[in-house]
Design an enzyme around this catalytic site. Structure first.
Site, PDB file in Angstrom:
ATOM      1  N   ASN A   6     -53.740  17.886  28.887  1.00 20.11           N
ATOM      2  CA  ASN A   6     -53.154  17.605  27.793  1.00 20.11           C
ATOM      3  C   ASN A   6     -52.475  18.917  27.266  1.00 20.11           C
ATOM      4  O   ASN A   6     -52.999  19.832  26.735  1.00 20.11           O
ATOM      5  CB  ASN A   6     -53.944  17.060  26.528  1.00 20.11           C
ATOM      6  CG  ASN A   6     -53.361  16.926  25.222  1.00 20.11           C
ATOM      7  OD1 ASN A   6     -51.959  17.073  25.266  1.00 20.11           O
ATOM      8  ND2 ASN A   6     -54.081  16.571  23.976  1.00 20.11           N
ATOM      9  N   LYS A   8     -50.166  19.405  24.865  1.00 21.28           N
ATOM     10  CA  LYS A   8     -50.158  19.406  23.435  1.00 21.28           C
ATOM     11  C   LYS A   8     -48.744  20.195  22.997  1.00 21.28           C
ATOM     12  O   LYS A   8     -47.737  19.663  23.787  1.00 21.28           O
ATOM     13  CB  LYS A   8     -51.264  20.480  22.743  1.00 21.28           C
ATOM     14  CG  LYS A   8     -52.642  19.819  22.995  1.00 21.28           C
ATOM     15  CD  LYS A   8     -53.941  20.464  22.373  1.00 21.28           C
ATOM     16  CE  LYS A   8     -54.976  19.763  22.581  1.00 21.28           C
ATOM     17  NZ  LYS A   8     -56.182  20.415  22.107  1.00 21.28           N
ATOM     18  N   HIS A  91     -55.830  10.864  19.465  1.00 24.20           N
ATOM     19  CA  HIS A  91     -56.094  12.412  19.398  1.00 24.20           C
ATOM     20  C   HIS A  91     -56.640  12.787  18.202  1.00 24.20           C
ATOM     21  O   HIS A  91     -55.736  12.441  17.103  1.00 24.20           O
ATOM     22  CB  HIS A  91     -55.094  13.248  20.200  1.00 24.20           C
ATOM     23  CG  HIS A  91     -55.765  14.157  20.540  1.00 24.20           C
ATOM     24  ND1 HIS A  91     -55.908  15.512  19.675  1.00 24.20           N
ATOM     25  CD2 HIS A  91     -56.182  14.968  21.701  1.00 24.20           C
ATOM     26  CE1 HIS A  91     -56.341  16.449  20.099  1.00 24.20           C
ATOM     27  NE2 HIS A  91     -56.609  16.158  21.577  1.00 24.20           N
ATOM     28  N   GLU A 160     -64.150  13.385  22.240  1.00 22.49           N
ATOM     29  CA  GLU A 160     -63.636  14.768  22.212  1.00 22.49           C
ATOM     30  C   GLU A 160     -64.286  15.104  20.685  1.00 22.49           C
ATOM     31  O   GLU A 160     -63.680  14.980  19.676  1.00 22.49           O
ATOM     32  CB  GLU A 160     -62.261  14.993  22.210  1.00 22.49           C
ATOM     33  CG  GLU A 160     -61.490  14.671  23.667  1.00 22.49           C
ATOM     34  CD  GLU A 160     -60.187  15.142  23.535  1.00 22.49           C
ATOM     35  OE1 GLU A 160     -60.180  15.954  24.433  1.00 22.49           O
ATOM     36  OE2 GLU A 160     -59.437  14.976  22.831  1.00 22.49           O
ATOM     37  N   GLY A 166     -60.332  23.164  21.435  1.00 24.35           N
ATOM     38  CA  GLY A 166     -59.698  24.268  21.145  1.00 24.35           C
ATOM     39  C   GLY A 166     -60.483  25.510  20.812  1.00 24.35           C
ATOM     40  O   GLY A 166     -59.982  26.637  20.290  1.00 24.35           O
ATOM     41  N   SER A 197     -62.938  21.998  25.020  1.00 28.46           N
ATOM     42  CA  SER A 197     -63.373  23.116  25.648  1.00 28.46           C
ATOM     43  C   SER A 197     -63.805  23.090  27.074  1.00 28.46           C
ATOM     44  O   SER A 197     -64.682  23.682  27.559  1.00 28.46           O
ATOM     45  CB  SER A 197     -64.229  23.978  24.804  1.00 28.46           C
ATOM     46  OG  SER A 197     -63.392  24.596  23.606  1.00 28.46           O
TER      47      SER A 197
END
Ligand code: PGA
Length: 237
Positions: A6, A8, A91, A160, A166, A197
């Site tokens: 991803n 982003k 997400h 997630e 992150g 992560s």
């Protein structure tokens, strides 16, 4: 194993093309791989570029319409110009930063389901919920399935935890295992990914879990060499 990247809000059209070329070269040199790789570039970087046979491209976002008057949004007609095989829905960054409600997320899900497109459906609890204990975590996660048809054969779920995204701090193997096992009871055949992560150092342990079918990777996917390293670890596990 599914390995999804991803991007982003990172990479340009040009750097995405370079990235994919480098990934193709790596995979060609590596021979047959067992993993299925999905790249989610920014909307402006979607392009009809040659992909290795084990790689497909997905869209990070779309508005649940074919076309119409939704200023700034991208509908299915526009996505169809590219060879999009998957979409990301739910997400936490979109739920939290862009206020996507469960109702809206479910609308996007129904729309994508009708189009027979692969869906990576993201769920994850915030830190406050995690601190209350496992039961609260699972109640929170189940509420994120409101309006979501679990029998859709194109469904892949990505767990997630928000606090692990992150931050460089992944959930512990035990936390991941407990959630994936509980999800598996209701999700039947849908592949389940972990995200938050993930990197080359922790990926082998994560994918070794019985109910883990792959990973959704943000930061560690941005540099193509690191991402290839991560693929190598998955292949060698
Ligand atoms: P991260 O992002 O790997 O940087 O934690 C994962 C994600 O948000 O999908």
């Amino acid at each position: 194993m599914i390995i999804a990247a991803n991007f982003k809000t990172n990479h340009t059209r040009k750097s995405t093309a370079k990235y994919i070329e480098a990934l193709n070269l790596f995979l060609d040199a590596h021979g047959d791989i067992k993993s299925e790789i999905v790249i989610f570039p920014t909307a402006t970087s979607l392009q009809n570029i040659k992909l290795h046979k084990d790689v497909s491209m997905g869209a990070q976002n779309f508005y649940p319409t074919y076309n119409g008057s939704i200023t700034g949004e991208i509908g299915y007609e526009q996505l169809s110009e590219f060879n999009i095989k998957h979409v990301l829905i739910g997400h936490s960054e979109r739920r939290l930063l862009l206020n996507e409600t469960q109702d809206f997320v479910a609308k996007k899900y129904e729309f994508a389901k009708d189009k027979n497109i692969g869906i990576i459906y993201c769920i994850g609890e915030p830190k406050e919920v995690r601190e209350q204990g496992f039961e609260f975590v699972m109640n929170y996660l189940w509420s994120q399935f409101d309006g979501i048809d679990l029998n859709n054969i194109n469904l892949t779920v990505a767990y997630e935890p928000v606090w692990a995204i992150g931050t460089g701090v992944s959930a512990t193997i035990e936390d991941i295992e407990n959630v994936l096992n509980a999800l598996r009871e209701k999700l039947m055949g849908a592949p389940i990914l972990y995200g938050g992560s993930v990197n080359s150092d922790n990926v082998s342990k994560i994918i070794s879990l019985k109910n883990c079918d792959g990973v959704l990777v943000g930061s560690a996917s941005l540099d193509v060499a690191s991402f290839c390293e991560l693929i190598k670890h998955v292949e060698n596990t």
